[in-house]
Design an enzyme around this catalytic site. Structure first.
Site, PDB file in Angstrom:
ATOM      1  N   SER A 188      46.582  39.407  33.873  1.00  0.00           N
ATOM      2  CA  SER A 188      45.404  38.869  33.178  1.00  0.00           C
ATOM      3  C   SER A 188      44.993  39.710  31.982  1.00  0.00           C
ATOM      4  O   SER A 188      44.340  39.223  31.067  1.00  0.00           O
ATOM      5  CB  SER A 188      44.228  38.763  34.151  1.00  0.00           C
ATOM      6  OG  SER A 188      43.885  40.050  34.643  1.00  0.00           O
ATOM      7  N   GLY A 193      48.971  41.491  37.874  1.00  0.00           N
ATOM      8  CA  GLY A 193      48.118  42.164  36.892  1.00  0.00           C
ATOM      9  C   GLY A 193      48.355  41.601  35.496  1.00  0.00           C
ATOM     10  O   GLY A 193      48.249  42.324  34.503  1.00  0.00           O
ATOM     11  N   TYR A 226      47.290  59.285  41.298  1.00  0.00           N
ATOM     12  CA  TYR A 226      47.970  58.299  40.447  1.00  0.00           C
ATOM     13  C   TYR A 226      49.424  58.711  40.207  1.00  0.00           C
ATOM     14  O   TYR A 226      50.355  57.907  40.362  1.00  0.00           O
ATOM     15  CB  TYR A 226      47.212  58.176  39.123  1.00  0.00           C
ATOM     16  CG  TYR A 226      47.857  57.256  38.115  1.00  0.00           C
ATOM     17  CD1 TYR A 226      47.790  55.876  38.254  1.00  0.00           C
ATOM     18  CD2 TYR A 226      48.545  57.778  37.011  1.00  0.00           C
ATOM     19  CE1 TYR A 226      48.386  55.032  37.319  1.00  0.00           C
ATOM     20  CE2 TYR A 226      49.136  56.948  36.074  1.00  0.00           C
ATOM     21  CZ  TYR A 226      49.050  55.572  36.230  1.00  0.00           C
ATOM     22  OH  TYR A 226      49.645  54.740  35.307  1.00  0.00           O
ATOM     23  N   ASN A 266      53.460  44.836  38.276  1.00  0.00           N
ATOM     24  CA  ASN A 266      52.781  45.590  37.220  1.00  0.00           C
ATOM     25  C   ASN A 266      51.367  46.025  37.585  1.00  0.00           C
ATOM     26  O   ASN A 266      50.877  47.013  37.038  1.00  0.00           O
ATOM     27  CB  ASN A 266      52.761  44.725  35.951  1.00  0.00           C
ATOM     28  CG  ASN A 266      51.804  45.255  34.914  1.00  0.00           C
ATOM     29  OD1 ASN A 266      52.124  46.180  34.170  1.00  0.00           O
ATOM     30  ND2 ASN A 266      50.594  44.686  34.884  1.00  0.00           N
ATOM     31  N   LYS A 275      52.899  56.693  41.159  1.00  0.00           N
ATOM     32  CA  LYS A 275      53.853  56.227  40.146  1.00  0.00           C
ATOM     33  C   LYS A 275      55.255  56.768  40.433  1.00  0.00           C
ATOM     34  O   LYS A 275      56.251  56.108  40.170  1.00  0.00           O
ATOM     35  CB  LYS A 275      53.373  56.635  38.753  1.00  0.00           C
ATOM     36  CG  LYS A 275      52.089  55.916  38.325  1.00  0.00           C
ATOM     37  CD  LYS A 275      52.397  54.500  37.889  1.00  0.00           C
ATOM     38  CE  LYS A 275      51.539  53.455  38.491  1.00  0.00           C
ATOM     39  NZ  LYS A 275      51.829  52.095  38.034  1.00  0.00           N
ATOM     40  N   ASP A 288      45.611  39.589  45.788  1.00  0.00           N
ATOM     41  CA  ASP A 288      45.361  41.030  45.785  1.00  0.00           C
ATOM     42  C   ASP A 288      46.649  41.702  46.264  1.00  0.00           C
ATOM     43  O   ASP A 288      47.107  41.427  47.379  1.00  0.00           O
ATOM     44  CB  ASP A 288      44.193  41.338  46.735  1.00  0.00           C
ATOM     45  CG  ASP A 288      43.781  42.806  46.681  1.00  0.00           C
ATOM     46  OD1 ASP A 288      44.646  43.674  46.425  1.00  0.00           O
ATOM     47  OD2 ASP A 288      42.592  43.080  46.911  1.00  0.00           O
ATOM     48  N   VAL A 289      47.233  42.565  45.435  1.00  0.00           N
ATOM     49  CA  VAL A 289      48.530  43.154  45.792  1.00  0.00           C
ATOM     50  C   VAL A 289      48.450  44.132  46.965  1.00  0.00           C
ATOM     51  O   VAL A 289      49.486  44.566  47.469  1.00  0.00           O
ATOM     52  CB  VAL A 289      49.228  43.841  44.583  1.00  0.00           C
ATOM     53  CG1 VAL A 289      49.516  42.855  43.477  1.00  0.00           C
ATOM     54  CG2 VAL A 289      48.440  45.042  44.078  1.00  0.00           C
TER      55      VAL A 289
HETATM   56  P1  NAP Z   1      44.420  47.183  33.107  1.00  0.00           P
HETATM   57  O1  NAP Z   1      44.227  46.886  31.663  1.00  0.00           O
HETATM   58  O2  NAP Z   1      43.291  47.801  33.869  1.00  0.00           O
HETATM   59  O3  NAP Z   1      44.914  45.863  33.863  1.00  0.00           O
HETATM   60  C1  NAP Z   1      45.198  45.933  35.241  1.00  0.00           C
HETATM   61  C2  NAP Z   1      45.636  44.567  35.750  1.00  0.00           C
HETATM   62  O4  NAP Z   1      45.967  44.690  37.143  1.00  0.00           O
HETATM   63  C3  NAP Z   1      44.561  43.504  35.650  1.00  0.00           C
HETATM   64  O5  NAP Z   1      45.163  42.250  35.425  1.00  0.00           O
HETATM   65  C4  NAP Z   1      43.918  43.540  37.034  1.00  0.00           C
HETATM   66  O6  NAP Z   1      43.262  42.298  37.308  1.00  0.00           O
HETATM   67  C5  NAP Z   1      45.148  43.764  37.895  1.00  0.00           C
HETATM   68  N1  NAP Z   1      44.887  44.361  39.213  1.00  0.00           N
HETATM   69  C6  NAP Z   1      44.266  45.541  39.488  1.00  0.00           C
HETATM   70  N2  NAP Z   1      44.191  45.716  40.822  1.00  0.00           N
HETATM   71  C7  NAP Z   1      44.786  44.638  41.406  1.00  0.00           C
HETATM   72  C8  NAP Z   1      45.010  44.236  42.746  1.00  0.00           C
HETATM   73  N3  NAP Z   1      44.609  44.978  43.796  1.00  0.00           N
HETATM   74  N4  NAP Z   1      45.650  43.060  42.980  1.00  0.00           N
HETATM   75  C9  NAP Z   1      46.055  42.282  41.941  1.00  0.00           C
HETATM   76  N5  NAP Z   1      45.865  42.609  40.647  1.00  0.00           N
HETATM   77  C10 NAP Z   1      45.236  43.773  40.389  1.00  0.00           C
HETATM   78  O7  NAP Z   1      45.652  48.197  33.314  1.00  0.00           O
HETATM   79  P2  NAP Z   1      46.904  48.534  32.361  1.00  0.00           P
HETATM   80  O8  NAP Z   1      46.527  49.696  31.522  1.00  0.00           O
HETATM   81  O9  NAP Z   1      47.407  47.298  31.732  1.00  0.00           O
HETATM   82  O10 NAP Z   1      47.954  49.041  33.456  1.00  0.00           O
HETATM   83  C11 NAP Z   1      48.888  48.139  34.029  1.00  0.00           C
HETATM   84  C12 NAP Z   1      50.011  48.929  34.676  1.00  0.00           C
HETATM   85  O11 NAP Z   1      50.613  49.798  33.710  1.00  0.00           O
HETATM   86  C13 NAP Z   1      49.563  49.839  35.827  1.00  0.00           C
HETATM   87  O12 NAP Z   1      50.534  49.830  36.838  1.00  0.00           O
HETATM   88  C14 NAP Z   1      49.491  51.223  35.186  1.00  0.00           C
HETATM   89  O13 NAP Z   1      49.687  52.244  36.103  1.00  0.00           O
HETATM   90  C15 NAP Z   1      50.643  51.122  34.201  1.00  0.00           C
HETATM   91  N6  NAP Z   1      50.530  52.049  33.071  1.00  0.00           N
HETATM   92  C16 NAP Z   1      49.566  51.922  32.126  1.00  0.00           C
HETATM   93  C17 NAP Z   1      49.533  52.804  31.046  1.00  0.00           C
HETATM   94  C18 NAP Z   1      48.546  52.680  29.934  1.00  0.00           C
HETATM   95  O14 NAP Z   1      48.559  53.524  29.021  1.00  0.00           O
HETATM   96  N7  NAP Z   1      47.696  51.668  29.909  1.00  0.00           N
HETATM   97  C19 NAP Z   1      50.480  53.848  30.966  1.00  0.00           C
HETATM   98  C20 NAP Z   1      51.434  53.960  31.963  1.00  0.00           C
HETATM   99  C21 NAP Z   1      51.467  53.051  33.004  1.00  0.00           C
HETATM  100  P3  NAP Z   1      42.068  42.174  38.408  1.00  0.00           P
HETATM  101  O15 NAP Z   1      41.190  43.386  38.241  1.00  0.00           O
HETATM  102  O16 NAP Z   1      41.397  40.873  38.117  1.00  0.00           O
HETATM  103  O17 NAP Z   1      42.763  42.153  39.736  1.00  0.00           O
END
Ligand code: NAP
Length: 254
Positions: free
Chosen positions: A16, A14, A157, A91, A161, A64-65
């Site tokens: 990107s 993830g 979710y 991640n 987690k 794809d994870v």
């Molecule tokens: P995001 O902006 O939506 O980015 C998600 C990333 O994961 C993208 O690179 C996406 O790329 C990739 N991804 C999604 N499904 C995938 C799959 N099946 N296989 C491979 N890659 C996949 O999300 P984010 O907010 O950065 O969140 C990232 C992590 O942080 C997550 O685990 C989330 O639970 C955690 N988190 C986020 C927050 C927050 O406030 N943002 C808070 C707590 C925890 P593709 O779609 O191209 O695959």
């Protein structure tokens, strides 16, 4: 002067966009060769180019994870290209919203498959390579939501987690014999493309609930991951670092 992670290879699922991109950016700035993984290769390739350092490589890979096979293939490809794999950041994650009354079995399964099973598959696929490192590191991106807090619409979710942390603690015991640590970062609300999709009202209400009165940055999470990945953190395993600007602390609304 040499940089902290010069000569190390770091994989970020993830990577990107969002938090993964922030983790990849921090490791690239600290001299590591970074492999970012996402399903959308075009987007990942664009990010890789933007994060490329002067003396280190940042490459994009497609996987794809939710697929063990896909991760095994990409782990082999990264090892072929970069030689060794030292640090892996599990991640990738998704956070769709659905109330318990409306949630379908498919929606529940999808979130567990990406977030929880994806973490297991990531560790499993990369372990044979990380075992060969001087000191291997796995870093999981969990969340405050689930292990510590609740949020309406995110029961699936939150469960995923919390599952990541349960997995991590036993993994820490199993990996210790190979001098590998596994730890988790639990972000609060961090401004990412994914979170942006939840709308300005959500972002404003979250920023107001954080003592620092701002959302976290993706680099805030990247620096926490870099701590766990450091040589100096070699005696820290099975632990969780909350990075949330104090969001979980207040006992009352001011
Ligand atoms: P995001 O902006 O939506 O980015 C998600 C990333 O994961 C993208 O690179 C996406 O790329 C990739 N991804 C999604 N499904 C995938 C799959 N099946 N296989 C491979 N890659 C996949 O999300 P984010 O907010 O950065 O969140 C990232 C992590 O942080 C997550 O685990 C989330 O639970 C955690 N988190 C986020 C927050 C927050 O406030 N943002 C808070 C707590 C925890 P593709 O779609 O191209 O695959």
């Amino acid at each position: 002067m040499s940089k902290q992670f010069e000569g190390k290879t770091v994989v970020v699922t993830g990577g990107s966009k969002g938090i993964g991109r922030g983790i990849a950016k921090v490791f690239s700035e600290k001299g590591a060769n970074v492999a970012i993984i996402a399903r959308n290769l075009e987007e990942a390739t664009k990010t890789a180019k933007e994060l490329q350092g002067e003396h280190n490589s940042v490459n994009a890979y497609n996987a794809d994870v939710t697929s063990n096979f896909s991760l095994e293939q990409v782990a082999q490809a990264i090892a072929n290209d970069l030689g060794a794999i030292d640090i892996v950041c599990a991640n990738a994650g998704i956070f769709p919203s659905a109330s318990i009354e409306e949630m379908t079995e498919d929606q529940w399964n999808r979130v567990q498959n990406v977030n929880a099973k994806g973490t297991f598959f990531t560790v499993k696929a990369f372990l044979p390579y990380v075992k060969k490192a001087d000191f291997g590191r796995f870093i999981v991106t969990s969340s405050i939501t689930g292990p510590i807090t609740g949020y309406a619409g995110w029961s699936h979710y939150g469960a995923s987690k919390a599952a990541q942390l349960g997995f991590m603690r036993t993994a820490a015991l199993e990996l210790a014999k190979d001098n590998i640590t596994i730890n988790a970062v639990s972000p609060g609300n961090v401004f990412t493309e994914g979170l942006d999709g939840l709308g300005q009202d959500y972002l404003n209400s979250m920023a107001a609930a954080i003592p620092f009165k701002r959302l976290g940055t993706v680099e805030d999470i990247g620096h926490a991951a870099a701590f766990f990945a450091s040589k100096e953190a070699g005696f820290v395993t099975g632990q969780t670092l909350v990075v949330d600007g104090g969001q979980i602390l207040p006992e009352s609304i001011e």
